[in-house]
Design a protein around this motif. Structure first.
Motif, mmCIF file in Angstrom:
data_model
loop_
_atom_site.group_PDB
_atom_site.id
_atom_site.type_symbol
_atom_site.label_atom_id
_atom_site.label_comp_id
_atom_site.label_asym_id
_atom_site.label_seq_id
_atom_site.Cartn_x
_atom_site.Cartn_y
_atom_site.Cartn_z
ATOM 1 N N VAL A 1 9.683 -8.166 -8.080
ATOM 2 C CA VAL A 1 10.764 -7.539 -7.315
ATOM 3 C C VAL A 1 10.660 -6.044 -7.566
ATOM 4 N N ARG A 2 10.077 -5.348 -6.625
ATOM 5 C CA ARG A 2 9.799 -3.912 -6.763
ATOM 6 C C ARG A 2 10.744 -3.118 -5.880
ATOM 7 N N ARG A 3 11.240 -2.017 -6.414
ATOM 8 C CA ARG A 3 12.141 -1.176 -5.642
ATOM 9 C C ARG A 3 11.411 -0.602 -4.425
ATOM 10 N N GLY A 4 12.041 -0.742 -3.254
ATOM 11 C CA GLY A 4 11.490 -0.162 -2.041
ATOM 12 C C GLY A 4 10.643 -1.102 -1.214
ATOM 13 N N MET A 5 10.481 -2.367 -1.634
ATOM 14 C CA MET A 5 9.705 -3.308 -0.838
ATOM 15 C C MET A 5 10.182 -4.719 -1.137
ATOM 16 N N PRO A 6 9.949 -5.660 -0.216
ATOM 17 C CA PRO A 6 10.366 -7.049 -0.460
ATOM 18 C C PRO A 6 9.639 -7.655 -1.648
ATOM 19 N N ALA A 7 10.116 -8.796 -2.055
ATOM 20 C CA ALA A 7 9.512 -9.489 -3.201
ATOM 21 C C ALA A 7 8.117 -9.981 -2.842
ATOM 22 N N SER A 8 7.329 -10.173 -3.872
ATOM 23 C CA SER A 8 5.976 -10.703 -3.699
ATOM 24 C C SER A 8 5.633 -11.553 -4.918
ATOM 25 N N VAL A 9 4.610 -12.356 -4.787
ATOM 26 C CA VAL A 9 4.146 -13.217 -5.876
ATOM 27 C C VAL A 9 2.743 -12.768 -6.251
ATOM 28 N N ARG B 1 0.321 10.118 -4.568
ATOM 29 C CA ARG B 1 1.215 10.994 -3.810
ATOM 30 C C ARG B 1 2.253 11.658 -4.703
ATOM 31 N N LYS B 2 2.603 11.013 -5.814
ATOM 32 C CA LYS B 2 3.610 11.553 -6.713
ATOM 33 C C LYS B 2 3.004 12.129 -7.988
ATOM 34 N N ALA B 3 1.712 12.434 -7.960
ATOM 35 C CA ALA B 3 1.024 12.854 -9.188
ATOM 36 C C ALA B 3 1.613 14.146 -9.744
ATOM 37 N N LYS B 4 1.951 15.087 -8.885
ATOM 38 C CA LYS B 4 2.459 16.369 -9.373
ATOM 39 C C LYS B 4 3.832 16.242 -10.020
ATOM 40 N N VAL B 5 4.587 15.251 -9.613
ATOM 41 C CA VAL B 5 5.897 15.019 -10.227
ATOM 42 C C VAL B 5 5.751 14.254 -11.530
ATOM 43 N N LEU B 6 4.893 13.253 -11.534
ATOM 44 C CA LEU B 6 4.745 12.403 -12.709
ATOM 45 C C LEU B 6 4.011 13.102 -13.841
ATOM 46 N N SER B 7 3.074 13.976 -13.516
ATOM 47 C CA SER B 7 2.293 14.682 -14.521
ATOM 48 C C SER B 7 2.382 16.179 -14.250
ATOM 49 N N PRO B 8 3.281 16.895 -14.926
ATOM 50 C CA PRO B 8 3.444 18.335 -14.655
ATOM 51 C C PRO B 8 2.175 19.150 -14.869
ATOM 52 N N PHE C 1 0.825 -1.206 0.000
ATOM 53 C CA PHE C 1 0.000 0.000 0.000
ATOM 54 C C PHE C 1 0.864 1.264 0.000
ATOM 55 N N TRP C 2 1.936 1.250 0.760
ATOM 56 C CA TRP C 2 2.743 2.456 0.915
ATOM 57 C C TRP C 2 3.671 2.697 -0.279
ATOM 58 N N THR D 1 0.612 2.673 -14.289
ATOM 59 C CA THR D 1 -0.024 1.497 -14.858
ATOM 60 C C THR D 1 0.044 0.350 -13.862
ATOM 61 N N ARG D 2 -1.017 -0.444 -13.818
ATOM 62 C CA ARG D 2 -1.052 -1.582 -12.884
ATOM 63 C C ARG D 2 -0.444 -2.796 -13.569
ATOM 64 N N ILE D 3 0.588 -3.356 -12.947
ATOM 65 C CA ILE D 3 1.337 -4.428 -13.583
ATOM 66 C C ILE D 3 0.970 -5.806 -13.047
ATOM 67 N N ALA D 4 0.377 -5.887 -11.859
ATOM 68 C CA ALA D 4 0.051 -7.198 -11.292
ATOM 69 C C ALA D 4 -0.943 -7.010 -10.158
ATOM 70 N N ARG D 5 -1.396 -8.129 -9.628
ATOM 71 C CA ARG D 5 -2.325 -8.130 -8.502
ATOM 72 C C ARG D 5 -1.818 -9.135 -7.472
ATOM 73 N N VAL D 6 -1.619 -8.650 -6.255
ATOM 74 C CA VAL D 6 -1.176 -9.495 -5.143
ATOM 75 C C VAL D 6 -2.324 -9.568 -4.153
ATOM 76 N N GLY D 7 -2.980 -10.715 -4.099
ATOM 77 C CA GLY D 7 -4.168 -10.813 -3.268
ATOM 78 C C GLY D 7 -5.252 -9.906 -3.840
ATOM 79 N N GLY D 8 -5.732 -9.000 -3.010
ATOM 80 C CA GLY D 8 -6.720 -8.032 -3.480
ATOM 81 C C GLY D 8 -6.127 -6.680 -3.787
ATOM 82 N N GLN D 9 -4.795 -6.564 -3.750
ATOM 83 C CA GLN D 9 -4.132 -5.286 -3.970
ATOM 84 C C GLN D 9 -3.461 -5.252 -5.337
ATOM 85 N N GLY D 10 -3.513 -4.090 -5.961
ATOM 86 C CA GLY D 10 -2.831 -3.893 -7.222
ATOM 87 C C GLY D 10 -1.432 -3.342 -7.013
ATOM 88 N N VAL D 11 -0.488 -3.824 -7.785
ATOM 89 C CA VAL D 11 0.883 -3.323 -7.754
ATOM 90 C C VAL D 11 1.043 -2.420 -8.969
#
Length: 677
Positions: free
Chosen positions: A551-559, A143-150, A133-134, A170-180
């Motif tokens: 394997v996402r930057r800033g968090m442990p691996a997930s399936v 949280r980063k919308a102003k940086v990503l879209s000027p 989530f974080w 863009t949503r690349i995967a789904r872990v449980g009920g959460q989107g990555v």
């Protein structure tokens, strides 16, 4: 040093308290608290110096008791907080000491590593719901919308919150009920064997692209899956120099376009002759790029084509005079020097240079590729403004790879130049590069692009079969750079390479596992922890289809589970619309065919009936003519009475009046009857 500082601070506070005790001012009544503060600093430092928890507890208790007794005996009743002195002297220092001990335990590197270890044991080494989530949720992207879209920097917070997240992520995967999710500034890399869902997942990145798209592939799968939906976003183009699947190119690109500029000629030569990891090959590649840049520049100045450049490379001695004459028009004299050095060098060196250049021009022997390269340049700014889509197809043989590379590099280079002129130095909306089988058909310098393009909102999504394939194309250093620069790595199953699987397993880190110790009788005598990989190489190899290790930057691996493009609603809707259009087209074609057949039948029937109709018409015409002749004759017939020859003939004037035929006929009948009588 810290002890000396604590003693100095304590001494200063106690001295101030003693000095204020002799002042006859209203503020001076707080002087006991200065002494208490100095004593507390000194006690806290002594507690830190003590060894062992028991010694620290005794030291803290003694200090607190001593300060409390001093405050109760010495402090005047007018001191603020005197009625709460017990809580102030006992409770507050206890809280301060507890906070200090807690910060010392949980703060700094020691505390951070401890939290990581506890979290890893709690979550079995994979990412928790809170971490997803974080770091990678829809909320994290907002949280980063102003940086990503000027363009969202100047709008209200409510408008920014209402803007769809797909505009900048863009949503690349789904872990449980959460989107990555992955923002447009990040590079994503997916690796997996054939038929593991790699292309289906990459097609979703094309469908979710907020702006223009450049897609490369060795098959027509991406076009079949995404072209119907992308036509609703903007124009769709196909660049197919190899003629794959029988699709014709709807755009063309001449490598000589823009080479009148010396800088562009240098870039284009670098696109056609890529760099190499091997030192010797890179030496000849550098000389080849230098010579090819001069030849491209000369051909562009003379208004010639790539076939002429190939002829110059094949016979440098015969081309020397023409090339040097054309380069005299250039504003950059170094090109003439480079060309002369290439054309006049010894035969052995020149042969090595031409041998390096010729594979870059091999596509000229293919009529389809030659036709796709005849038509000028490509307007990248219009593509970005229209949110268009360009599908680039290439064969695995690779003879058209230099041409595909040249167009891809041209688009990326122009997009980077345009981004530098936009607010924040970013494209808005972003340009998406979906590079399926990039190592096979495209020789672009991905190890350099992945480090630079993301900050300009040029999103790169890479698809490869294995880490070994990246090493074969860009070398070990380049492959490592691509892996490092990819913020999100999706590892699909199907790999059988031991080194690749071990590398993937290392990316997932490790976890603690309890191992039971048994004696000779099989009784459990104890349990001991050991470190094991979160996912072993065997587990990664046997991942089911459409499942990936993230394997996402800033968090442990997930399936997580990957979404396939053919299961999306928009793709199904586009397929239904296409089927309906085909059905309507077939119905119209059948209707036209039926109308043609009915018309032919009617024409044949008319040919058969026409003689009969002609005869009937002639019969009716003849009858009508006969009746008209009879009426005409009846109108002109006049009967004169017979005279008696015994009577004298007197001259009479016979007057003929025009009478009606029926009247004349009636009078004649009456006259006849009278004569009979």
């Amino acid at each position: 040093m810290r002890t000396f500082g604590a003693v100095v601070v304590a001494g200063v506070l106690i001295f101030l308290g003693a000095a204020l005790a002799g002042w006859d001012v209203k503020f001076a009544v707080v002087w006991p608290w200065f002494v208490v503060a100095g004593a507390a600093v000194l006690v806290f430092r002594l507690v830190e110096l003590a060894r062992g928890n028991s010694a620290r507890l005794v030291m803290a208790a003694a200090g607190l008791v001593g300060v409390a007794v001093w405050f109760a005996v010495t402090a005047p009743a007018e001191t603020p907080g005197y009625g709460l002195w017990m809580w102030g002297l006992v409770g507050v220092p206890v809280l301060v000491i507890a906070a200090g001990v807690g910060m010392r335990r949980h703060g700094g590197s020691r505390g951070l590593i401890g939290r990581w270890s506890r979290r890893s044991r709690r979550n079995e080494g994979v990412a928790s719901r809170w971490q997803i989530f974080w770091v990678a949720s829809r909320f994290a992207m907002r949280r980063k919308a102003k940086v990503l879209s000027p363009s969202l920097r100047t709008v209200s917070a409510l408008r920014r919150w209402r803007t769809p997240v797909r505009e900048y992520a863009t949503r690349i995967a789904r872990v449980g009920g959460q989107g990555v999710w992955s923002p447009v500034e990040d590079v994503t890399l997916r690796m997996g064997g054939p038929r593991t869902g790699k292309t289906g997942e990459l097609a979703c990145r094309i469908l979710d692209a907020p702006g223009a798209v450049i897609a490369t592939s060795t098959r027509t799968d991406l076009i079949d899956l995404t072209a119907g939906v992308r036509r609703g976003e903007g124009p769709v183009y196909v660049f197919n120099p190899s003629g794959l699947g029988g699709l014709e190119s709807t755009i063309s690109f001449d490598p000589l376009a823009g080479c009148e500029n010396p800088v562009m000629a240098t870039y284009r030569a670098g696109d056609l002759v890529p760099s190499a990891e091997d030192a010797e090959r890179e030496h000849w590649g550098s000389l080849a790029r230098q010579a090819l840049a001069a030849l491209l520049h000369a051909a562009a100045l003379g208004g010639l084509d790539m076939a002429k450049v190939q002829a110059w490379v094949a016979d440098p001695e015969a081309a020397a005079d023409e090339v040097l004459r054309l380069l005299r028009r250039s504003s950059e004299p170094t090109f003439a020097t480079a060309a002369q050095q290439f054309l006049t060098t010894n035969e052995r060196t020149r042969s090595s240079i031409t041998t390096t250049i010729m594979p870059a021009l091999g596509w000229l022997t293919d009529p389809t590729a030659r036709a796709a390269a005849a038509g000028g340049g490509f307007d990248v700014e219009a593509l970005l403004a229209e949110s268009g889509t360009v599908y680039m197809l290439g064969a695995e043989e690779g003879h058209t790879a230099p041409l595909v590379t040249a167009l891809t590099a041209h688009i990326a280079r122009e997009a980077r130049r345009i981004a530098a002129q936009r607010p924040g130095g970013r494209l808005d909306p972003a340009l998406t590069l979906a590079l399926d089988e990039a190592a096979l058909i495209c020789q672009i310098p991905l190890h350099l692009w992945t480090a630079d393009m993301g900050g300009r909102n040029i999103t790169i999504h890479i698809g490869a079969q294995s880490r070994a394939q990246l090493i074969a194309r860009w070398g070990a250093t380049g492959a490592a750079s691509i892996m490092t620069n990819s913020a999100t790595v999706l590892i699909l199953g199907g790999s059988r390479d031991e080194s690749d699987l071990n590398a993937y397993s290392l990316l997932t880190s490790d976890r603690d596992e309890r191992v039971e110790n048994e004696d000779a009788d099989g009784k459990v005598t104890g349990r001991s922890p050991r470190k094991v990989p979160v996912l072993s190489p065997g587990q990664i190899s046997q991942l089911p289809p459409k499942t990936a290790v993230i394997v996402r930057r800033g968090m442990p691996a997930s399936v997580g589970k990957l979404q396939m493009a053919w299961k999306r609603r928009d793709v199904k809707a586009a397929a239904r619309a296409e089927r309906r259009a085909l059905a309507v087209e077939r119905w119209i074609r059948r209707r036209d065919e039926f109308a043609i057949r009915v018309g032919a039948f009617v024409d044949g029937l008319a040919d058969r009936i026409e003689p009969w109709l002609t005869q009937v018409e002639e019969w009716f015409t003849a009858g009508a003519e006969a009746r008209r002749e009879a009426r005409r004759a009846a109108r002109t017939e006049v009967r004169v009475p017979v005279q008696d020859r015994t009577e004298p003939v007197h001259a009479e004037v016979v007057r003929l009046d025009t009478v009606r035929t029926d009247t004349v006929r009636g009078e004649a009948d009456e006259q006849g009857e009278g004569e009979q009588r």
